[in-house]
Write a protein that holds these residues in place. Structure first.
Motif, mmCIF file in Angstrom:
data_model
loop_
_atom_site.group_PDB
_atom_site.id
_atom_site.type_symbol
_atom_site.label_atom_id
_atom_site.label_comp_id
_atom_site.label_asym_id
_atom_site.label_seq_id
_atom_site.Cartn_x
_atom_site.Cartn_y
_atom_site.Cartn_z
ATOM 1 N N LEU A 24 0.833 -1.214 0.000
ATOM 2 C CA LEU A 24 0.000 0.000 0.000
ATOM 3 C C LEU A 24 0.865 1.262 0.000
ATOM 4 C CD1 LEU A 24 -2.927 -0.869 2.433
ATOM 5 C CD2 LEU A 24 -3.072 -0.377 -0.020
ATOM 6 N N LEU A 25 1.991 1.202 0.681
ATOM 7 C CA LEU A 25 2.926 2.337 0.660
ATOM 8 C C LEU A 25 3.480 2.550 -0.746
ATOM 9 C CD1 LEU A 25 4.783 1.820 4.051
ATOM 10 C CD2 LEU A 25 3.121 3.610 3.473
ATOM 11 N N ARG A 26 3.690 1.452 -1.482
ATOM 12 C CA ARG A 26 4.120 1.578 -2.876
ATOM 13 C C ARG A 26 3.038 2.282 -3.704
ATOM 14 N NH1 ARG A 26 4.857 -3.115 -5.844
ATOM 15 N NH2 ARG A 26 5.868 -1.782 -7.366
ATOM 16 N N VAL A 27 1.763 1.957 -3.422
ATOM 17 C CA VAL A 27 0.653 2.623 -4.119
ATOM 18 C C VAL A 27 0.660 4.111 -3.779
ATOM 19 C CG1 VAL A 27 -1.858 2.788 -4.322
ATOM 20 C CG2 VAL A 27 -0.759 0.523 -4.244
ATOM 21 N N ALA A 28 0.813 4.432 -2.497
ATOM 22 C CA ALA A 28 0.822 5.843 -2.062
ATOM 23 C C ALA A 28 1.987 6.608 -2.683
ATOM 24 C CB ALA A 28 0.906 5.923 -0.541
ATOM 25 N N ASP A 29 3.128 5.935 -2.864
ATOM 26 C CA ASP A 29 4.304 6.571 -3.462
ATOM 27 C C ASP A 29 4.208 6.665 -4.984
ATOM 28 O OD1 ASP A 29 5.584 7.020 -1.063
ATOM 29 O OD2 ASP A 29 6.849 5.236 -1.196
ATOM 30 N N GLY A 30 3.218 6.005 -5.570
ATOM 31 C CA GLY A 30 3.080 6.022 -7.022
ATOM 32 C C GLY A 30 3.870 4.939 -7.725
ATOM 33 N N ASP A 31 4.459 4.003 -6.969
ATOM 34 C CA ASP A 31 5.231 2.904 -7.564
ATOM 35 C C ASP A 31 4.348 1.723 -7.967
ATOM 36 O OD1 ASP A 31 7.605 4.305 -7.216
ATOM 37 O OD2 ASP A 31 7.929 3.469 -5.215
ATOM 38 N N ALA A 32 3.111 1.693 -7.470
ATOM 39 C CA ALA A 32 2.145 0.651 -7.824
ATOM 40 C C ALA A 32 0.782 1.324 -7.995
ATOM 41 C CB ALA A 32 2.088 -0.423 -6.743
ATOM 42 N N ILE A 33 -0.102 0.668 -8.716
ATOM 43 C CA ILE A 33 -1.407 1.244 -9.018
ATOM 44 C C ILE A 33 -2.452 0.858 -7.981
ATOM 45 C CG2 ILE A 33 -3.281 1.291 -10.720
ATOM 46 C CD1 ILE A 33 -1.029 0.738 -12.834
ATOM 47 N N ASP A 34 -2.495 -0.423 -7.635
ATOM 48 C CA ASP A 34 -3.481 -0.861 -6.649
ATOM 49 C C ASP A 34 -3.059 -2.154 -5.978
ATOM 50 O OD1 ASP A 34 -4.119 -2.993 -8.386
ATOM 51 O OD2 ASP A 34 -5.928 -2.058 -9.124
ATOM 52 N N LEU A 35 -3.751 -2.459 -4.897
ATOM 53 C CA LEU A 35 -3.571 -3.690 -4.136
ATOM 54 C C LEU A 35 -4.959 -4.275 -3.945
ATOM 55 C CD1 LEU A 35 -1.670 -5.273 -1.748
ATOM 56 C CD2 LEU A 35 -3.372 -4.087 -0.419
ATOM 57 N N ILE A 36 -5.134 -5.535 -4.321
ATOM 58 C CA ILE A 36 -6.426 -6.196 -4.155
ATOM 59 C C ILE A 36 -6.223 -7.429 -3.288
ATOM 60 C CG2 ILE A 36 -8.331 -7.368 -5.303
ATOM 61 C CD1 ILE A 36 -7.829 -5.567 -7.714
ATOM 62 N N LEU A 37 -6.908 -7.443 -2.132
ATOM 63 C CA LEU A 37 -6.869 -8.591 -1.235
ATOM 64 C C LEU A 37 -7.802 -9.659 -1.761
ATOM 65 C CD1 LEU A 37 -7.100 -6.689 2.156
ATOM 66 C CD2 LEU A 37 -5.042 -7.545 1.045
ATOM 67 N N GLU A 38 -7.295 -10.863 -1.954
ATOM 68 C CA GLU A 38 -8.079 -11.983 -2.460
ATOM 69 C C GLU A 38 -9.126 -11.557 -3.480
ATOM 70 O OE1 GLU A 38 -9.701 -14.978 0.056
ATOM 71 O OE2 GLU A 38 -7.843 -15.204 1.152
ATOM 72 N N PRO A 39 -8.729 -11.432 -4.735
ATOM 73 C CA PRO A 39 -9.683 -11.043 -5.781
ATOM 74 C C PRO A 39 -10.935 -11.928 -5.747
ATOM 75 C CG PRO A 39 -7.464 -11.165 -6.667
ATOM 76 C CD PRO A 39 -7.403 -11.713 -5.278
ATOM 77 N N LEU A 40 -12.081 -11.381 -6.121
ATOM 78 C CA LEU A 40 -13.335 -12.120 -6.070
ATOM 79 C C LEU A 40 -13.401 -13.253 -7.089
ATOM 80 C CD1 LEU A 40 -15.878 -9.221 -5.472
ATOM 81 C CD2 LEU A 40 -14.984 -10.867 -3.812
ATOM 82 N N ASP A 41 -12.697 -13.113 -8.211
ATOM 83 C CA ASP A 41 -12.657 -14.176 -9.214
ATOM 84 C C ASP A 41 -11.925 -15.382 -8.626
ATOM 85 O OD1 ASP A 41 -12.199 -15.873 -11.365
ATOM 86 O OD2 ASP A 41 -11.174 -14.385 -12.592
ATOM 87 N N PRO A 42 -12.589 -16.540 -8.493
ATOM 88 C CA PRO A 42 -11.956 -17.703 -7.863
ATOM 89 C C PRO A 42 -10.658 -18.138 -8.533
ATOM 90 C CG PRO A 42 -14.303 -18.099 -8.178
ATOM 91 C CD PRO A 42 -13.970 -16.804 -8.884
ATOM 92 N N GLU A 43 -10.587 -18.042 -9.848
ATOM 93 C CA GLU A 43 -9.366 -18.444 -10.546
ATOM 94 C C GLU A 43 -8.219 -17.490 -10.219
ATOM 95 O OE1 GLU A 43 -7.711 -18.890 -15.078
ATOM 96 O OE2 GLU A 43 -9.766 -19.534 -14.670
ATOM 97 N N GLU A 44 -8.517 -16.204 -10.148
ATOM 98 C CA GLU A 44 -7.477 -15.217 -9.870
ATOM 99 C C GLU A 44 -7.031 -15.254 -8.406
ATOM 100 O OE1 GLU A 44 -6.237 -10.706 -10.995
ATOM 101 O OE2 GLU A 44 -8.367 -11.098 -10.703
ATOM 102 N N SER A 45 -7.905 -15.624 -7.507
ATOM 103 C CA SER A 45 -7.541 -15.648 -6.087
ATOM 104 C C SER A 45 -6.933 -16.982 -5.651
ATOM 105 C CB SER A 45 -8.755 -15.331 -5.214
ATOM 106 O OG SER A 45 -9.707 -16.357 -5.304
ATOM 107 N N CYS A 46 -6.940 -17.956 -6.524
ATOM 108 C CA CYS A 46 -6.449 -19.290 -6.187
ATOM 109 C C CYS A 46 -4.971 -19.251 -5.777
ATOM 110 C CB CYS A 46 -6.642 -20.222 -7.381
ATOM 111 S SG CYS A 46 -6.183 -21.924 -7.046
ATOM 112 N N GLY A 47 -4.695 -19.624 -4.541
ATOM 113 C CA GLY A 47 -3.326 -19.749 -4.067
ATOM 114 C C GLY A 47 -2.627 -18.457 -3.696
ATOM 115 N N ILE A 48 -3.343 -17.350 -3.610
ATOM 116 C CA ILE A 48 -2.685 -16.085 -3.281
ATOM 117 C C ILE A 48 -3.392 -15.386 -2.123
ATOM 118 C CG2 ILE A 48 -1.871 -15.735 -5.635
ATOM 119 C CD1 ILE A 48 -4.056 -13.414 -5.752
ATOM 120 N N GLU A 49 -2.678 -14.474 -1.495
ATOM 121 C CA GLU A 49 -3.266 -13.623 -0.473
ATOM 122 C C GLU A 49 -3.693 -12.282 -1.067
ATOM 123 O OE1 GLU A 49 -2.530 -16.762 1.302
ATOM 124 O OE2 GLU A 49 -0.630 -15.888 0.713
ATOM 125 N N PHE A 50 -2.887 -11.736 -1.970
ATOM 126 C CA PHE A 50 -3.255 -10.489 -2.638
ATOM 127 C C PHE A 50 -2.482 -10.327 -3.934
ATOM 128 C CE2 PHE A 50 -0.132 -9.392 0.661
ATOM 129 C CZ PHE A 50 0.844 -8.717 -0.052
#
Length: 107
Positions: A24-50
């Motif tokens: 999130l600090l990377r997002v605030a600094d402009g180094d990243a666009i967004d952070l999504i905790l466990e995406p709602l799409d089951p395939e995209e969230s499979c095996g990840i935390e964010f």
């Protein structure tokens, strides 16, 4: 309203939360666009935390592992071991990279 289990559980886990805050600090600094905790799409969230969308049009999938009940800890063998459904932590994570070369994974 948060999705049941996923997002609320992730914020409650301090170790995972520290990594999420770092991103999130990377997002605030402009180094990243967004952070999504466990995406709602089951395939995209499979095996990840964010997942983190980066400014260079890449996406990083994060699998944060703090502890295990295995005495040896998180070895490559434990990460690659298949569970009762035929899945493994490492295979689930690497599947995201195999879908698209612009995606990365952070174990």
């Amino acid at each position: 309203m948060p999705a049941s289990g996923g997002s609320a559980d992730k914020l409650g886990n301090r170790y995972e939360a520290l990594w999420a805050i770092d991103q999130l600090l990377r997002v605030a600094d402009g180094d990243a666009i967004d952070l999504i905790l466990e995406p709602l799409d089951p395939e995209e969230s499979c095996g990840i935390e964010f997942r983190v969308s980066n400014t260079d049009d890449t996406i990083d999938y994060w699998s944060v592992k703090r502890q295990t009940t295995k005495a040896s800890g998180w070895t490559l063998a434990v990460l690659a071991a298949k569970d009762g459904r035929g899945r493994s932590i490492l295979a689930d994570l690497l599947r995201h990279v195999q879908r698209n070369a612009a995606m990365g994974c952070v174990p």
